[in-house]
Write a protein that holds these residues in place. Sequence first.
Motif, mmCIF file in Angstrom:
data_model
loop_
_atom_site.group_PDB
_atom_site.id
_atom_site.type_symbol
_atom_site.label_atom_id
_atom_site.label_comp_id
_atom_site.label_asym_id
_atom_site.label_seq_id
_atom_site.Cartn_x
_atom_site.Cartn_y
_atom_site.Cartn_z
ATOM 1 N N PHE A 147 34.660 49.174 54.303
ATOM 2 C CA PHE A 147 34.847 50.782 54.295
ATOM 3 C C PHE A 147 35.148 51.072 52.942
ATOM 4 O O PHE A 147 34.454 52.275 52.585
ATOM 5 N N ALA A 148 36.132 50.582 52.233
ATOM 6 C CA ALA A 148 36.480 51.014 51.177
ATOM 7 C C ALA A 148 35.423 50.848 49.917
ATOM 8 O O ALA A 148 35.069 51.746 49.222
ATOM 9 N N ARG A 149 34.755 49.829 49.875
ATOM 10 C CA ARG A 149 33.491 49.502 49.060
ATOM 11 C C ARG A 149 32.283 50.517 49.268
ATOM 12 O O ARG A 149 31.735 51.072 48.498
ATOM 13 N N TYR A 150 32.150 50.741 50.698
ATOM 14 C CA TYR A 150 31.035 51.754 50.979
ATOM 15 C C TYR A 150 31.306 53.199 50.603
ATOM 16 O O TYR A 150 30.323 54.032 49.699
ATOM 17 N N HIS A 151 32.501 53.530 50.658
ATOM 18 C CA HIS A 151 33.055 54.933 50.001
ATOM 19 C C HIS A 151 33.038 54.813 48.753
ATOM 20 O O HIS A 151 32.691 56.097 48.067
ATOM 21 N N THR A 152 33.240 53.900 48.003
ATOM 22 C CA THR A 152 33.219 53.921 46.490
ATOM 23 C C THR A 152 31.841 54.032 46.120
ATOM 24 O O THR A 152 31.413 54.810 45.166
ATOM 25 N N LEU A 153 31.016 53.319 46.535
ATOM 26 C CA LEU A 153 29.464 53.584 46.427
ATOM 27 C C LEU A 153 28.920 54.711 46.773
ATOM 28 O O LEU A 153 28.034 55.221 45.964
ATOM 29 N N LYS A 154 29.170 55.205 47.813
ATOM 30 C CA LYS A 154 28.739 56.740 48.164
ATOM 31 C C LYS A 154 29.338 57.742 47.207
ATOM 32 O O LYS A 154 28.374 58.718 47.178
ATOM 33 N N ASN A 155 30.408 57.822 46.831
ATOM 34 C CA ASN A 155 30.983 58.848 45.981
ATOM 35 C C ASN A 155 31.609 58.289 44.665
ATOM 36 O O ASN A 155 32.817 58.016 44.889
ATOM 37 N N PRO A 156 31.031 57.644 43.788
ATOM 38 C CA PRO A 156 31.646 56.863 42.599
ATOM 39 C C PRO A 156 32.651 57.661 41.785
ATOM 40 O O PRO A 156 33.692 57.232 41.184
ATOM 41 N N ARG A 180 34.951 59.648 43.047
ATOM 42 C CA ARG A 180 36.031 59.808 43.873
ATOM 43 C C ARG A 180 36.809 58.444 43.854
ATOM 44 O O ARG A 180 36.398 57.605 44.771
ATOM 45 N N PRO A 181 38.072 58.447 43.661
ATOM 46 C CA PRO A 181 38.770 57.174 43.656
ATOM 47 C C PRO A 181 39.092 56.598 45.096
ATOM 48 O O PRO A 181 39.098 57.590 46.029
ATOM 49 N N VAL A 182 39.209 55.348 45.421
ATOM 50 C CA VAL A 182 39.451 54.875 46.477
ATOM 51 C C VAL A 182 40.711 54.051 46.561
ATOM 52 O O VAL A 182 41.064 53.484 45.510
ATOM 53 N N CYS A 183 41.979 54.569 47.190
ATOM 54 C CA CYS A 183 43.039 53.896 47.269
ATOM 55 C C CYS A 183 43.111 52.675 48.688
ATOM 56 O O CYS A 183 43.025 53.420 49.767
ATOM 57 N N PHE A 184 43.128 51.764 48.456
ATOM 58 C CA PHE A 184 43.157 50.446 49.444
ATOM 59 C C PHE A 184 44.588 49.890 49.435
ATOM 60 O O PHE A 184 44.831 49.254 48.525
ATOM 61 N N VAL A 185 45.254 50.190 50.541
ATOM 62 C CA VAL A 185 46.761 49.556 50.642
ATOM 63 C C VAL A 185 46.705 48.531 51.713
ATOM 64 O O VAL A 185 46.341 48.735 52.813
ATOM 65 N N GLU A 212 40.810 35.679 47.875
ATOM 66 C CA GLU A 212 39.465 34.788 48.265
ATOM 67 C C GLU A 212 38.526 35.245 49.034
ATOM 68 O O GLU A 212 37.296 35.069 49.060
ATOM 69 N N ALA A 213 38.734 36.319 49.654
ATOM 70 C CA ALA A 213 37.921 36.928 50.454
ATOM 71 C C ALA A 213 37.159 38.098 49.782
ATOM 72 O O ALA A 213 36.403 39.048 50.173
ATOM 73 N N ASP A 214 37.408 38.466 48.445
ATOM 74 C CA ASP A 214 36.773 39.625 47.755
ATOM 75 C C ASP A 214 37.403 40.698 48.202
ATOM 76 O O ASP A 214 36.400 41.720 48.238
ATOM 77 N N VAL A 215 38.449 40.997 48.612
ATOM 78 C CA VAL A 215 38.727 42.076 49.174
ATOM 79 C C VAL A 215 39.557 42.931 48.120
ATOM 80 O O VAL A 215 40.613 42.405 47.408
ATOM 81 N N ASP A 216 38.976 43.735 47.732
ATOM 82 C CA ASP A 216 39.317 44.591 46.493
ATOM 83 C C ASP A 216 40.570 45.770 46.729
ATOM 84 O O ASP A 216 40.152 47.146 46.535
ATOM 85 N N PHE A 217 41.581 45.286 47.035
ATOM 86 C CA PHE A 217 42.832 46.293 47.266
ATOM 87 C C PHE A 217 43.210 46.939 46.035
ATOM 88 O O PHE A 217 43.339 46.225 45.118
ATOM 89 N N LEU A 275 42.183 38.152 58.448
ATOM 90 C CA LEU A 275 41.099 38.147 57.375
ATOM 91 C C LEU A 275 39.910 39.237 57.918
ATOM 92 O O LEU A 275 39.266 40.031 57.135
ATOM 93 N N TYR A 276 39.893 39.235 59.460
ATOM 94 C CA TYR A 276 38.929 40.319 59.839
ATOM 95 C C TYR A 276 39.479 41.684 59.443
ATOM 96 O O TYR A 276 38.682 42.425 59.320
ATOM 97 N N SER A 277 40.759 41.810 59.536
ATOM 98 C CA SER A 277 41.248 43.124 59.396
ATOM 99 C C SER A 277 41.139 43.592 57.954
ATOM 100 O O SER A 277 40.431 44.690 57.380
ATOM 101 N N LEU A 278 41.429 42.497 57.125
ATOM 102 C CA LEU A 278 41.154 42.638 55.749
ATOM 103 C C LEU A 278 39.729 43.204 55.332
ATOM 104 O O LEU A 278 39.412 44.073 54.413
#
Length: 532
Positions: free
Chosen positions: A53-62, A64-69, A107-112, A44-47
Amino acid sequence: MFCHFMFSKVFTRVPRRWVSTSSKPWYITTPIFYPNAIPHIGHLYSLVTADIFARYHTLKNPSRPVCFVTGTDEHGLKIQKAALDKGLPPKEFCDGISQQFRKLANEADVDFTKFIRTSEEAHYTSVEHIWRQLDRLGLIYKGSYSGWYSITDECFYTEGQVLHIAEDGNTPARTISKETGATVEYSSETNYMFRLSEFREALLKHYTSNPNSVVPQSHHAHLVSLLQSPLEDISISRPRSRLSWGIPVPNDSEHTVYVWFDALISYLTGIGYPWPDSGMSKGWPVDMQVIGKDIVRFHTIYLPAVLLALELPLQRQILAHAHWTSSQKKMSKSLGNTTDPFQAIQEFGIDSIRYYLAKVGGRFQDDVDWSHVQLAKHDKELQTILGNLFMRITSPAIASRMAPASSDIHNETFVPLLIASKALPSLVSSHMDRVNVADALEAVVDVLKLANKCLTDAVPWKSSPEVARASYDSCLEALRISGICLQPFIPRVAAELLDALGVSSAERSWNHGHTGSLGNVVSGVRLFRSKS
């Protein structure tokens, strides 16, 4: 030790230049988790870390797509043994456990954007393609290999990487890995080898030229020190007689691709490798890889060597986080000291869990002991500084006393809060860009604590209408900006807060921390549900 014929080529060239950031998504990965048992807090910590960081970069530069694997690494001897113990075929066993990792992420709201399984046909294609490329380059050969093998870590260790522990009372003599503490046994095999030794100079040049490529800094320093000495070639297969659950070696059905080699390639598979003949990737290189500190060697030496051989750019940054421990011991499925993340989420709610993981574990340098007491303390802190603040400032006691919104009101009590609120997005960004999640979150907490103090000092529920208006306007603005900055960390509560403040979905990007505005504020909204 190993035997092989002479090979004179040494790879000294630096990796291909990165493509411009405007032409590719921002690409982030978690480790590809090993599903030999159900997920624990470490997963869960890694996720959550990657999701922040994925959400932060989406907010910083809407734009630019974020790819989260993320995903699961489903081959290897541990899986083979675990499936046998359950009386299931390995694929069927993996189907069930892999689903638990996907459930945890949800469940952790991880938006992969992609959940990869190494048992998928597309991944087989990717691994076989890379194997054939490396073979054509003369970088794979068959040789006899002897070393200390760990079933737990699924890898060989050299004599210098193990520790021999003498018999002690009722504890028998044993040999363990210095790096992970896992038990190892001496083994001799005929395997396929990868010429890792040819890449030392290129790797050293890359890391000395890119001091922020591995964080925290201690891992980078250790890596550079390690690369001062020669690298040994490494085994990239196991005899099929010992390991049947895995990808067969192309053109040799008697061997299985080594699980770590197979797993590392998943980061390429995740964005569609092998790519069309044009060679253009829609995401590579990966901008950030979030991993545990126990797999640094695989991601900073083995994978980059393969990438160099393929003439692909190396990863831009690797974040190797510390571990969550239980009584100062690493949480481990084999030790049976793990914490059930599903139970923790059910008890406290995911936002409080994310808040605790980020605030306590977000500096990544040192191991942190998981504590139910501390989790409860942080849960209460979040409710107090955020949930109670919103309830207090939108209460009828203040609303009924306020001067009209058009009044030109200035109150010295709230000047520090307005200054701190205005500076908050830039301050949080500076910490995030330095890969310090804890300090980024702490900066938001400081503003919320200041807002609470200013509100208490001003006592607007029994002060003048002008003070009530200044309190209301200043605290709501602090909440609006804090809500925007909290979106990467506690997305569910942050969204509810911004909804209650009437902030439109079009005004929730990072830049709107400076330029956005409030809408119709809804009073009496409870941001946190009472615990059952």
